[in-house]
Each structure stands twice: as structure tokens, then as C-alpha cells.
Design an enzyme around this catalytic site. Structure first.
Site, PDB file in Angstrom:
ATOM      1  N   HIS A 165       0.837  -1.204   0.000  1.00 58.79           N
ATOM      2  CA  HIS A 165       0.000   0.000   0.000  1.00 58.79           C
ATOM      3  C   HIS A 165       0.867   1.247   0.000  1.00 58.79           C
ATOM      4  O   HIS A 165       2.024   1.207   0.440  1.00 58.79           O
ATOM      5  CB  HIS A 165      -0.851   0.050   1.280  1.00 58.79           C
ATOM      6  CG  HIS A 165      -1.994  -0.914   1.313  1.00 58.79           C
ATOM      7  ND1 HIS A 165      -2.197  -1.780   2.361  1.00 58.79           N
ATOM      8  CD2 HIS A 165      -3.005  -1.121   0.449  1.00 58.79           C
ATOM      9  CE1 HIS A 165      -3.291  -2.491   2.126  1.00 58.79           C
ATOM     10  NE2 HIS A 165      -3.793  -2.115   0.974  1.00 58.79           N
ATOM     11  N   CYS A 252      -2.552   0.569   9.795  1.00 57.06           N
ATOM     12  CA  CYS A 252      -3.563  -0.401   9.362  1.00 57.06           C
ATOM     13  C   CYS A 252      -4.498  -0.810  10.475  1.00 57.06           C
ATOM     14  O   CYS A 252      -5.602  -1.289  10.209  1.00 57.06           O
ATOM     15  CB  CYS A 252      -2.942  -1.713   8.893  1.00 57.06           C
ATOM     16  SG  CYS A 252      -1.428  -1.574   8.050  1.00 57.06           S
TER      17      CYS A 252
HETATM   18  C1  CIR Z   1      -3.553  -7.594   3.395  1.00 59.42           C
HETATM   19  O1  CIR Z   1      -2.732  -8.094   2.602  1.00 59.42           O
HETATM   20  O2  CIR Z   1      -4.565  -7.033   3.012  1.00 59.42           O
HETATM   21  C2  CIR Z   1      -3.268  -7.691   4.867  1.00 59.42           C
HETATM   22  N1  CIR Z   1      -2.585  -8.902   5.158  1.00 59.42           N
HETATM   23  C3  CIR Z   1      -2.447  -6.515   5.340  1.00 59.42           C
HETATM   24  C4  CIR Z   1      -3.149  -5.215   5.195  1.00 59.42           C
HETATM   25  C5  CIR Z   1      -2.367  -4.102   5.753  1.00 59.42           C
HETATM   26  N2  CIR Z   1      -3.099  -2.904   5.688  1.00 59.42           N
HETATM   27  C6  CIR Z   1      -2.577  -1.715   5.446  1.00 59.42           C
HETATM   28  O3  CIR Z   1      -1.399  -1.592   5.169  1.00 59.42           O
HETATM   29  N3  CIR Z   1      -3.412  -0.691   5.441  1.00 59.42           N
END
Ligand code: CIR
Length: 257
Positions: A165, A252
């Protein structure tokens, strides 16, 4: 920006079944819950009243509440996450947010992709990562919804590669100081702000969570800790190892307003 409220979701026991690009091993769920509790305590220490949602075992990535919604000026915009496995997280989060603040839908139909982790609001600028999880349709829809809430915002598309991201690649330590992870590849130029390119081994720590008069940073990254102490009275360092294994970082884990 003064935050008074926030929402988090405790990690599911299924966390290790979630999506990841890291090769850091499986997360220890008990340790993840200890780390999550420390995160909640840090938000509370910085003046945020935190609602803690119960784990949702059906969605291994559901503790990463930043992705299914974007909150600006007390309005929640429900997103359409770019990973199919995470689409269903939106309903549970919407149900939790709706009693607390106005909720609007991103709209635009089934081809829209937008993860909140790609949205970095930096003063009056909104940087949005064009990534594996966010497409141009998603950015168009977000621009429309944000414009209805706050017409003074300027949305800037930032094509990225090398990280999941946008906010895995950069966050704002202050509205005038971006921390950049060198693993995030982009041709975008950030001439409206100061930037600090971190050493590659400290790139993970480019994701910081400023909250009121303090900042939460990942433990074990001295370059970021030194910069943070120059800017903030309170610097809280947290061990994020179990979330890092699942591509997660500090921002996150919460939505604040
Ligand atoms: C994913 O791949 O969607 C989750 N394992 C990690 C998401 C992390 N979120 C973020 O950086 N906003």
C-alpha cells in the site's frame, strides 16, 4: 487534526491464513493479541476513546480496519477492498461504524478497487496510491466522495510498486515531513513537503501513526525514533513483529476521527 475517537478490531485466531507478501513466518496469535492490546493502550494514552471490536474469524485480515473505510471530517466512506478475500470485511465494519458517525458508500460498481491503506491525507492534500489494491476507478470515486465532504482537498494519484500500500511506503510524521521507505518505487514528486528517505533496513518504519501531541512508531528503528523525538513530546514505540509478518503496520490497525 485532533482525534477523540477510534475503532480497532482484535486479531482473529485465523490471522495466519490472511494475505501476505512477506516471508517472515507465521504470526503467533497470542503475541499478536498482546501487541494489539499495547496499540490500543497507546491510542488511549494519546487521548483517543477506542472502541474495540471482537475478532472476526471469518476474515483473517479483519484486524486491519484501515482498509475497508476512509474517515475524513467525521464521515466514514466505506471502500471496496482490492483483495477479493477482504471484500466481506466492509459489512461488519459498516455495522460497527454506523451508530457512531455518518457513513457513505464509495459507489462506482464492481470494478472499483480502493484500500484505505492507499490513502494518505497530508494537510489539504490526499495522496492516493495506485497499487495492486487500488485502481483508477477507486481513486475517481474517492475523489468524488471526499469532494462532497471537503471541497478544499486536492487528490494526488501516486503510482507505486514494491510495497503493498501507499502507506507501507510513506506516511507523514508531520503534515510537512514525509518518511519514505526506499522499497516503495514511484515517479511521483513530493515538492510540497520535506521528505526523508529512510535507510532500506528501516523502511518498514516509514509507517508511523501521529495521534494528537504524540506519535506511535515501530520499535527497533532508531533513525525514525530520532526523527520522531525531534517532532513530538510523546513517542510511543511498539513491537509490531506479528503484524509485519502479515504485511500490516501501525496505521492499518485503526481508524481515527
Ligand atoms: C492484506 O494483505 O490485506 C493484509 N494482510 C495486510 C493489510 C495491511 N493494511 C494496510 O497496510 N493498510
Amino acid at each position: 487534526m485532533h482525534y477523540t475517537q477510534g475503532i480497532v478490531r482484535q486479531p482473529a485466531r485465523s490471522l495466519g491464513d490472511g494475505l501476505t507478501t512477506q516471508a517472515l513466518g507465521a504470526p503467533d496469535i497470542d503475541l499478536a493479541r498482546v501487541q494489539h492490546a499495547a496499540y490500543v493502550a497507546a491510542l488511549r494514552q494519546l487521548g483517543v476513546a477506542v472502541t474495540v471490536l471482537a475478532p472476526d474469524e471469518a476474515y483473517p485480515d479483519s484486524c486491519f480496519v484501515e482498509d475497508p473505510a476512509v474517515i475524513w471530517q467525521g464521515v466514514a466512506i466505506m471502500t471496496r477492498p482490492g483483495a477479493a478475500a477482504r471484500l466481506g470485511e466492509v459489512n461488519g465494519l459498516r455495522a460497527a461504524l454506523a451508530p457512531m458517525l455518518p457513513v457513505v458508500e464509495l459507489g462506482g460498481g464492481p470494478d472499483v478497487m480502493l484500500d484505505g491503506g492507499d490513502v494518505l491525507i497530508c494537510g489539504q492534500r490526499v495522496l492516493v496510491g495506485l497499487s495492486e489494491r487500488t485502481n483508477q476507478l477507486g481513486i475517481t470515486q474517492l475523489t468524488a466522495r471526499l469532494g462532497e465532504i471537503d471541497p478544499s482537498l486536492t487528490v494526488i494519484t501516486v503510482p507505486i510498486a514494491g510495497v503493498l500500500h501507499l502507506k507501507s511506503g510513506m506516511t507523514a510524521l508531520t503534515p510537512d515531513l514525509l518518511l519514505l521507505n526506499p522499497e516503495c518505487h514511484t515517479d511521483a514528486r513530493f515538492d510540497f513537503t520535506q521528505t526523508v528517505l529512510l535507510p532500506v533496513e528501516q523502511g518498514y518504519a516509514a509507517n508511523v501513526r501521529p495521534v494528537n501531541d504524540g506519535v506511535i512508531i515501530s520499535r527497533g528503528y532508531p533513525a525514525v525514533a530520532a526523527l520522531a523525538r525531534e517532532q513530538y513530546a510523546q513517542v510511543i514505540e511498539l513491537d509490531m513483529s506479528e503484524f509485519h509478518k502479515m504485511d500490516g503496520s501501525l496505521t492499518c490497525l485503526s481508524l481515527l476521527w
